[in-house]
Design a protein around this motif. Structure first.
Motif, mmCIF file in Angstrom:
data_model
loop_
_atom_site.group_PDB
_atom_site.id
_atom_site.type_symbol
_atom_site.label_atom_id
_atom_site.label_comp_id
_atom_site.label_asym_id
_atom_site.label_seq_id
_atom_site.Cartn_x
_atom_site.Cartn_y
_atom_site.Cartn_z
ATOM 1 N N ARG A 332 34.135 -97.717 24.127
ATOM 2 C CA ARG A 332 34.072 -97.954 22.675
ATOM 3 C C ARG A 332 33.312 -96.838 21.980
ATOM 4 O O ARG A 332 33.716 -96.367 20.908
ATOM 5 N N LEU A 333 32.222 -96.409 22.583
ATOM 6 C CA LEU A 333 31.412 -95.361 21.971
ATOM 7 C C LEU A 333 32.130 -94.015 21.977
ATOM 8 O O LEU A 333 31.817 -93.136 21.169
ATOM 9 N N LEU A 334 33.093 -93.846 22.892
ATOM 10 C CA LEU A 334 33.860 -92.605 22.941
ATOM 11 C C LEU A 334 34.966 -92.556 21.891
ATOM 12 O O LEU A 334 35.501 -91.480 21.609
ATOM 13 N N LEU A 335 35.323 -93.704 21.324
ATOM 14 C CA LEU A 335 36.451 -93.762 20.391
ATOM 15 C C LEU A 335 36.348 -92.755 19.251
ATOM 16 O O LEU A 335 37.319 -92.065 18.946
ATOM 17 N N PRO A 336 35.173 -92.621 18.574
ATOM 18 C CA PRO A 336 35.116 -91.678 17.438
ATOM 19 C C PRO A 336 34.852 -90.227 17.825
ATOM 20 O O PRO A 336 34.676 -89.386 16.944
ATOM 21 N N VAL A 337 34.809 -89.906 19.123
ATOM 22 C CA VAL A 337 34.424 -88.551 19.531
ATOM 23 C C VAL A 337 35.457 -87.515 19.099
ATOM 24 O O VAL A 337 35.110 -86.393 18.723
ATOM 25 N N LEU A 338 36.746 -87.827 19.156
ATOM 26 C CA LEU A 338 37.870 -87.008 18.682
ATOM 27 C C LEU A 338 38.180 -85.809 19.562
ATOM 28 O O LEU A 338 39.359 -85.518 19.827
ATOM 29 N N LEU A 339 37.184 -85.086 20.020
ATOM 30 C CA LEU A 339 37.440 -83.891 20.829
ATOM 31 C C LEU A 339 38.285 -84.226 22.047
ATOM 32 O O LEU A 339 39.193 -83.471 22.406
ATOM 33 N N THR A 340 38.019 -85.359 22.685
ATOM 34 C CA THR A 340 38.736 -85.726 23.904
ATOM 35 C C THR A 340 40.214 -86.018 23.649
ATOM 36 O O THR A 340 41.020 -85.988 24.573
#
Length: 382
Positions: A332-340
């Protein structure tokens, strides 16, 4: 592309109102698919909870209490005298917006969902503009589709702050890329007062400001960066003053959720233990998601993306992977990262529709089902 062509209007490049409508349509299709998955799994699980209860549980309850009762004036202790979690752990923008909607006589739960859903719509538009500004119109639509149907994107339908944060971060990056500094500064500040990861977004804006000032001497980029950088320290300082200890926010996080920065030691332990012992398919799937995200970030960085996006992505991932806490919250915390997501976005934009569309649909079906499963069947918080 590192800077937009001179004189180009982003809205025209994004397809005008029709292009934005398509982005919203993609979001709506994904959210409807998510609700169908939730209904299906709820009927199969027969857990006695309504759809509304599922969408409002866990963090949603904390945000509702902040909106309804405000923040406490100090620590919260259990019957044994041990320090416990309380509402001061949650940043203020989302509960403040809930409170504003409640002024019109709307209940706290309905207000929380309304803000989250509207924020998701704003995120879809901002994501489309970001993908368009960095790459192309098709990349914008692909970014909306891939991001809003990713594993654990279910939180975009729940009373969580991810949708709001995603809208602010994507909007800030768009504004910085187009050099609309007043908007970049305000959106960066809003992101910083929505989630602690906003600190990574603020640093990315500072990088964009430095890049701009090196080309054209101006105070506006620096002012925007300073405004955004003030957000997270300001809230942490306010919590410290309210409680009477400068590190109060960190103590509350640690006591309530076991969250602390350990430079990735707990994440490495989790990956090693899970992949060697295979203790349950959900832990294994989370471990694979964490590894896949790292690989995707490496591929993205190898293509030399726009530096502020790269800086935001790397710092946000350091915060996610570097902290101890609930392992099942990390996707869930990775969702807004965008780079991935950018390697898949660029590939989808370049591929023929008959290849890209089925691939994105397959991704969406898994992501929407996975999130629904974690909400309805998996017994622990996201």
């Amino acid at each position: 592309m590192t800077s937009p062509p001179a004189g180009e209007r982003l809205l025209d490049r994004a397809g005008g109102p029709r292009g934005l409508a398509i982005a919203l349509g993609i979001l709506i299709a994904g959210r409807l698919g998510q609700l169908i998955m939730l209904v299906w799994l709820s009927a199969a699980a027969d857990d006695g909870q309504t759809m509304r209860q599922h969408l409002l549980e866990w963090d949603g309850g904390w945000f509702e209490r902040v909106a309804t009762n405000g923040y406490p004036h100090g620590y919260t202790y259990g019957q044994s005298g041990a320090l416990e979690a309380n509402e001061l752990a949650f940043f203020p923008v989302y509960p403040t917006l809930i409170r504003l909607v409640m002024v019109f006589g709307v209940g706290s739960g309905t207000a929380a969902l309304a803000v989250a859903w509207l924020a998701s719509a704003g995120a879809a538009i901002a994501l489309h503009l970001l993908g368009t500004s960095l790459h192309s119109r098709r990349a914008g639509w692909a970014l909306v589709a891939i991001c809003t149907t990713a594993p654990v994107s279910v939180v975009l339908s729940m009373a969580y702050s991810e949708g709001l944060f995603l809208a602010f971060v994507a909007g800030m990056l768009v504004a910085a890329h187009r050099r609309v500094w007043w908007a970049a500064g305000l959106l960066g500040l809003a992101a910083s007062l929505t989630r602690p990861t906003g600190a990574a977004a603020a640093v990315a804006l500072a990088v964009a400001a430095i890049m701009a000032v090196r080309q054209v001497r101006s105070w506006q980029p620096i002012a925007a960066a300073v405004v955004a950088l003030a957000g997270v320290p300001a809230y942490l300082a306010w919590v410290g003053l309210r409680v009477g200890e400068p590190d109060a926010w960190f103590k509350i996080q640690s006591a309530g959720w076991g969250t602390s920065f350990d430079a990735g030691a707990s994440t490495i332990t989790f990956l090693g233990t899970t992949l060697s012992a295979g203790d349950g398919w959900v832990p294994v799937s989370v471990a694979l998601i964490l590894l896949a995200a790292l690989a995707a970030a490496g591929v993205a960085l190898a293509t030399r993306p726009w530096p502020p996006l790269a800086v935001y992505g790397v710092l946000a991932m350091i915060l996610v992977y570097g902290q101890a806490g609930f392992y099942h919250s990390k996707p869930r915390l990775l969702l807004p990262v965008l780079l991935t997501l950018m390697p898949a976005v660029v590939a989808a934009a370049r591929a023929r529709p008959r290849v890209a569309v089925p691939a994105i649909v397959a991704w969406a079906l898994f992501g929407l089902w996975y999130g629904a499963y974690l909400v309805v069947v998996w017994p622990y918080t996201l």
